[in-house]
Design an enzyme around this catalytic site. Structure first.
Site, mmCIF file in Angstrom:
data_model
loop_
_atom_site.group_PDB
_atom_site.id
_atom_site.type_symbol
_atom_site.label_atom_id
_atom_site.label_comp_id
_atom_site.label_asym_id
_atom_site.label_seq_id
_atom_site.Cartn_x
_atom_site.Cartn_y
_atom_site.Cartn_z
ATOM 1 N N ILE A 17 -2.110 4.239 -0.298
ATOM 2 C CA ILE A 17 -2.412 3.311 -1.632
ATOM 3 C C ILE A 17 -3.038 4.107 -2.664
ATOM 4 C CG2 ILE A 17 -2.149 1.705 -3.100
ATOM 5 C CD1 ILE A 17 -0.619 1.321 -0.803
ATOM 6 N N VAL A 29 -6.920 5.675 7.374
ATOM 7 C CA VAL A 29 -5.864 6.081 7.063
ATOM 8 C C VAL A 29 -6.949 7.340 6.749
ATOM 9 C CG1 VAL A 29 -5.350 6.771 4.211
ATOM 10 C CG2 VAL A 29 -3.709 7.692 5.980
ATOM 11 N N GLU A 59 -11.387 -7.326 7.927
ATOM 12 C CA GLU A 59 -12.245 -7.303 9.157
ATOM 13 C C GLU A 59 -12.677 -8.908 9.399
ATOM 14 O OE1 GLU A 59 -14.650 -3.601 9.960
ATOM 15 O OE2 GLU A 59 -16.017 -4.993 9.383
HETATM 16 C C1 5GW Z 1 -9.715 2.028 -2.112
HETATM 17 C C2 5GW Z 1 -11.454 1.596 -3.183
HETATM 18 C C3 5GW Z 1 -12.333 0.894 -2.231
HETATM 19 C C4 5GW Z 1 -11.676 0.424 -1.115
HETATM 20 C C5 5GW Z 1 -10.401 0.745 -0.193
HETATM 21 C C6 5GW Z 1 -9.363 1.118 -1.011
HETATM 22 C C7 5GW Z 1 -8.046 1.742 -1.229
HETATM 23 C C8 5GW Z 1 -8.053 1.697 0.138
HETATM 24 C C9 5GW Z 1 -7.451 3.052 -1.007
HETATM 25 O O1 5GW Z 1 -7.630 2.843 -2.271
HETATM 26 N N1 5GW Z 1 -5.578 3.021 -1.036
HETATM 27 C C10 5GW Z 1 -6.449 2.095 0.051
HETATM 28 O O2 5GW Z 1 -4.512 2.799 0.414
HETATM 29 N N2 5GW Z 1 -6.698 2.265 1.525
HETATM 30 C C11 5GW Z 1 -6.092 1.635 2.422
HETATM 31 O O3 5GW Z 1 -7.094 0.934 2.649
HETATM 32 C C12 5GW Z 1 -6.278 3.201 3.417
HETATM 33 O O4 5GW Z 1 -5.335 3.315 4.782
HETATM 34 C C13 5GW Z 1 -8.095 2.838 3.782
HETATM 35 O O5 5GW Z 1 -8.062 3.690 5.029
HETATM 36 C C14 5GW Z 1 -7.822 1.464 4.010
HETATM 37 C C15 5GW Z 1 -9.331 1.040 4.069
HETATM 38 O O6 5GW Z 1 -9.574 1.437 2.868
HETATM 39 P P1 5GW Z 1 -11.496 1.861 3.209
HETATM 40 O O7 5GW Z 1 -11.312 3.093 4.473
HETATM 41 O O8 5GW Z 1 -11.789 2.807 2.089
HETATM 42 O O9 5GW Z 1 -12.466 1.088 3.925
HETATM 43 P P2 5GW Z 1 -13.483 1.898 4.928
HETATM 44 O O10 5GW Z 1 -14.144 0.552 5.687
HETATM 45 O O11 5GW Z 1 -12.518 2.661 6.082
HETATM 46 O O12 5GW Z 1 -14.399 2.882 4.187
#
Ligand code: 5GW
Ligand code: MN
Length: 374
Positions: free
Chosen positions: A126, A215, A306
């Site tokens: 996203i 992702v 989570e």
């Molecule tokens: C954007 C800002 C803060 C946190 C998450 C997002 C975000 C997450 C986004 O803008 N777009 C998106 O597709 N994601 C989805 O949520 C992705 O698949 C991402 O891998 C998942 C979880 O967010 P992460 O990877 O940033 O979380 P952490 O705990 O691995 O750092």
């Protein structure tokens, strides 16, 4: 001796010998007759126990009972020699924990090929997270479920940013158009709702198992059917050896994700779970409903999706658990127990990849995020 006497005598002898011969015949026939009847029954018995293959009509046999038996050559398991003694390989509820060296992938591949298993892998890209798709898919082609049927389900609000990929045989890419939520917490949390809805409408027709992951990751070593089970979770790399009290579960009683300090098995990562489509439906449905209940009460669990996942797994135990080999962050080094690093976090520039306004609104955010990566 007078002749008549002789004749008389002869008659008597003749009669006696005739009687003797008849008796012998009667005894002999009786014995033979009895024996032949018995052996006839014996032969019938033998027939009923072991029908002749030549007379069996194979076309009427139930195909499910026809098993092709091939040879399987590998080292025999040793009752008193566990393949790993440095790590926990089974939970108290008898779910295996998957570590390198604890399984034979050839046996597992044979089993899953026999069942012609199809695997779906879901990822969300996203907004700016579309940048992670290329590496994700290219490394998955190299390492994920090689030789099995795979559907990539990419949920995105920017379908035009997803390029075309050349995929191996039996693998396909499905792009699912979804809305993007303003708040980043919602982007992460709404994954549960979207996986649930697509599981119900579509995935059950197309795949047997779902693997649901972040992702911002790359495959770095093989991840195969050893991970598949009814419902599985993954040890969070930052808490694989932590005490119960140190787990970052939701500790406020007002939240549906609340877990008391004297409960809990492991701290599971939000970015890697899966199972059969039906079990993933149940899991995502529970998490989404719990989140909605909290939302109505103006509370949100400390680690979002989570926290709800950890609540679910406490009371619906996973049937398999993936070791940190399946989810690792290189900043944590390479400890002795980690024989493979199969799936690695891609380091991201947090302020560049994420919504800058969210950062400005919450100055403590960046610090929290660094903690979250640990
Ligand atoms: C954007 C800002 C803060 C946190 C998450 C997002 C975000 C997450 C986004 O803008 N777009 C998106 O597709 N994601 C989805 O949520 C992705 O698949 C991402 O891998 C998942 C979880 O967010 P992460 O990877 O940033 O979380 P952490 O705990 O691995 O750092
Ligand atoms: Mn991530």
């Amino acid at each position: 001796m007078p002749l008549d006497k002789y004749t008389d005598c002869n008659r008597k002898k003749c009669f006696l010998s005739m009687l003797f011969i008849t008796a012998v015949f009667i005894i002999a026939f009786g014995w033979y007759g009895n024996k032949s009847i018995r052996s006839h029954y014996e032969s019938l018995l033998r027939c009923s126990q072991k029908p002749s293959i030549a007379t069996e009509d194979i076309s009427t046999r139930d195909p499910l009972t026809v098993v092709a038996i091939g040879r399987m050559l590998y080292d025999k398991p040793q009752t008193f020699k566990p393949p790993r003694s440095d790590v926990l390989m089974v939970t108290p509820w008898l779910a295996p924990i998957i570590w390198n060296g604890s399984y034979n992938i050839d046996i597992l591949n044979a089993q899953f090929h026999q069942r012609n298993v199809r695997v779906g892998i879901t990822v969300f890209a996203i907004k700016k997270y579309t940048v992670f798709i290329k590496t994700f898919i290219e490394t998955a082609e190299q390492f994920f479920m090689v030789g099995h049927k795979v559907n990539y389900y990419v949920f995105t609000d920017r379908a035009n940013e997803i390029s075309n990929f050349t995929l191996s045989e039996g693998r396909q890419l499905v792009i699912l158009d979804v809305p993007s939520y303003k708040q980043w917490q919602e982007v992460s949390m709404r994954r549960m709702e979207m996986i649930r809805d697509y599981a119900y409408q579509r995935f059950y027709k197309e795949v047997d198992y779902l693997v649901c992951v972040d992702v911002d990751m790359r495959f770095n070593d093989f991840v195969g059917v050893e991970i598949l089970s009814d419902v599985f979770g993954t040890l969070h790399p930052g808490f694989h050896n932590a005490q119960r009290g140190a787990f970052t579960y939701e500790r406020r009683q007002q939240s549906t994700a609340y877990i008391p300090r004297d409960e809990g098995d492991f701290y599971y990562a939000g970015g890697y779970f899966g199972g059969t489509v039906e079990e993933v439906y149940k899991l995502t449905n529970f998490c989404h409903n719990a989140m909605m209940t909290d939302k109505n009460n103006s509370i949100e669990a400390v680690w979002h999706d989570e926290s709800y996942l950890n609540k679910y797994f406490l009371y619906h135990k996973p049937t398999k658990i993936l070791s940190p080999e399946y989810l690792w962050v290189n900043s944590m080094g390479v400890p002795q127990f980690l024989k493979r690093r199969r799936f690695l976090a891609v380091p991201k520039n947090h302020s560049a990849i994420r919504n800058k306004r969210a950062l400005q609104k919450n100055p403590g955010y960046q610090k929290v995020e660094i903690l979250k990566l640990l």
